[in-house]
Design an enzyme around this catalytic site. Structure first.
Site, short mmCIF file in Angstrom:
data_model
loop_
_atom_site.label_atom_id
_atom_site.label_comp_id
_atom_site.label_asym_id
_atom_site.label_seq_id
_atom_site.Cartn_x
_atom_site.Cartn_y
_atom_site.Cartn_z
N LYS A 1 0.79 -1.39 0.00
CA LYS A 1 0.04 -0.01 -0.09
C LYS A 1 0.93 1.41 0.05
CE LYS A 1 1.06 1.20 4.29
NZ LYS A 1 1.71 2.36 4.78
N GLY B 1 7.59 1.10 4.85
CA GLY B 1 6.35 2.06 4.81
C GLY B 1 5.50 1.69 3.72
N GLY C 1 3.77 -1.51 3.94
CA GLY C 1 2.61 -2.38 4.76
C GLY C 1 3.12 -3.82 4.18
N ALA D 1 0.48 -6.63 5.07
CA ALA D 1 -0.14 -7.33 3.91
C ALA D 1 0.16 -8.84 4.23
CB ALA D 1 0.20 -6.75 2.56
N ASP E 1 -2.10 -1.30 10.32
CA ASP E 1 -2.30 -1.08 9.01
C ASP E 1 -3.17 -2.35 8.50
OD1 ASP E 1 -1.04 1.04 8.33
OD2 ASP E 1 0.90 0.27 7.83
#
Ligand code: C5P
Length: 372
Positions: A40, A167, A169, A173, A207
């Protein structure tokens, strides 16, 4: 304490535990699943306040891109079963999880021990929750497959293309993909609802709910409130723009980035235009006007390499560049392959760099594995 599954109910016709396990294996919809775990980028990241638990209240537009890890989960029979009883008498699930990680274009130098890996922790959390649900309220359609899963061994194989701690994710994920993949192994049409998977994910990382949900979303609270961003036609307002990702290879501590930003909260006057006019984001230059990351100032001050990279990419992309999350990855948006190539050429040698695209609307991890 996790209550034990009632074996009486599990042995219709007086079958032994072993017989029941063998029979229930045949009810699994599949034994191996591969789920793409999409990276992301944060097109906006506003820090609205510090919460009593030390976390920050956020507002962030999160967009999945086509760069992805592959998360393969295989179930195999285990003579010991997949659970153990801990010293204090609790039943602990997911003891037979092996993790293998293959690097595909990224360094694995920062990879910690398997028990700390978010993918393994997500699997354990899912199994404990499944046991809790099946004990409390057994569902006839999933009971046998849940029993089988809870007594199995697992192999999780990660093929990593998303840089670690960048940064983007990546770890979150992978965890989201594990939750989705295990859920699909229990039942073809979901055992746990997506909202339940998001709730489980929220307890592991801020996240994860957004990545379980998938698609272009607005993330709020600590990260647990997720709503899809749609334009007038009911679809994501963002076209599949090109995205150039670059990372100078420095390690940024997420906790430190947030801590250092606590006294520079985002001004309430900041207006996130994508929310007020989601249909006016059709090009990279339109997006440039509202890209914002409240962590940039603190990270740039501590890591001049990231600041220098962002400045170069911003210049090459006509302003449409930003640090993603807590960095160190910087992304730039471009309308076409030629513009993306111009930005890529501006990235200094030695940086990790990848050209990808915003995922087309409708390709969402929560829609299920693409490959079975
Ligand atoms: O939730 P996650 O493990 O991704 O967060 C990493 C760190 O980032 C936290 O320990 C916290 O310091 C910071 N953070 C925060 N507020 C958020 C999300 C993360 O302060 N909403």
């Amino acid at each position: 304490m996790i209550p034990e599954l009632r074996h009486k109910a599990l042995r219709p016709g007086g079958r032994t535990h072993e017989e029941q396990l063998n029979a229930s294996r045949t009810v699994l919809p599949r034994r191996t699943v591969t789920v793409p775990a999409y990276a992301k980028i944060n097109l906006t990241l506003e820090l609205l306040g510090v919460r009593p638990d030390g976390y920050h209240d956020l507002r962030s537009v999160v967009v999945p891109v086509d760069l992805h890890d592959d998360v393969e989960i295989s179930v195999s029979s285990s003579s010991e079963g997949g659970r153990t009883v801990s010293g204090d008498g609790r039943t602990v699930f997911g003891q037979n999880i092996s993790l293998s990680v293959v690097a595909d274009g990224v360094s694995l130098a920062e990879l910690g021990p398997p028990e700390k890996n978010l993918a393994v922790r997500a699997a354990r959390l899912f199994l404990a929750r499944l046991h809790e649900l099946e004990t409390r309220n057994p569902k006839p359609e999933t009971f046998h497959s849940a029993f089988c899963i809870l007594h199995s061994a697992f192999c999780i194989r990660l093929t990593k293309r998303i840089p670690l701690g960048g940064g983007l994710g990546g770890g979150s994920a992978d965890a989201a993909a594990v939750l989705i993949g295990l859920n699909s192994l229990v039942a073809r049409h979901s055992s746990l609802a997506t909202s339940e998977l998001m709730e489980l994910g929220a307890s592991l990382g801020s996240d994860i709910p957004a990545l379980v949900h998938g698609g272009t979303v607005l993330m709020e609270g600590r990260g647990e409130r997720v709503s899809p961003l749609v334009g007038a036609n009911g679809r994501s307002p963002l076209p599949p723009l090109y995205v150039v990702l670059a990372n100078p290879g420095v390690h940024v501590s997420t906790a430190e980035a947030y801590r250092a930003s606590s006294d520079v909260l985002t001004s309430p006057a900041f207006s996130c235009n994508i929310l007020s006019s989601p249909d006016r984001v059709g090009s990279a230059s339109a997006c440039a006007a509202w890209l914002f990351n409240g962590l940039e100032e603190a990270v740039f001050a501590r890591h001049p390499e990231v600041a220098a990279l962002a400045a170069r990419m911003r210049e090459a992309a006509g302003g449409a560049a930003l640090m993603s999350g807590s960095g160190a990855t910087v992304f730039a948006l471009a309308d076409d392959a030629e513009a993306a190539e111009r930005v890529r050429r501006a990235v200094p040698a030695g940086c990790w760099c990848e050209v990808t695209r915003i995922l087309p609307d409708g390709v969402m991890a929560a829609h299920g594995p693409l490959e079975a």
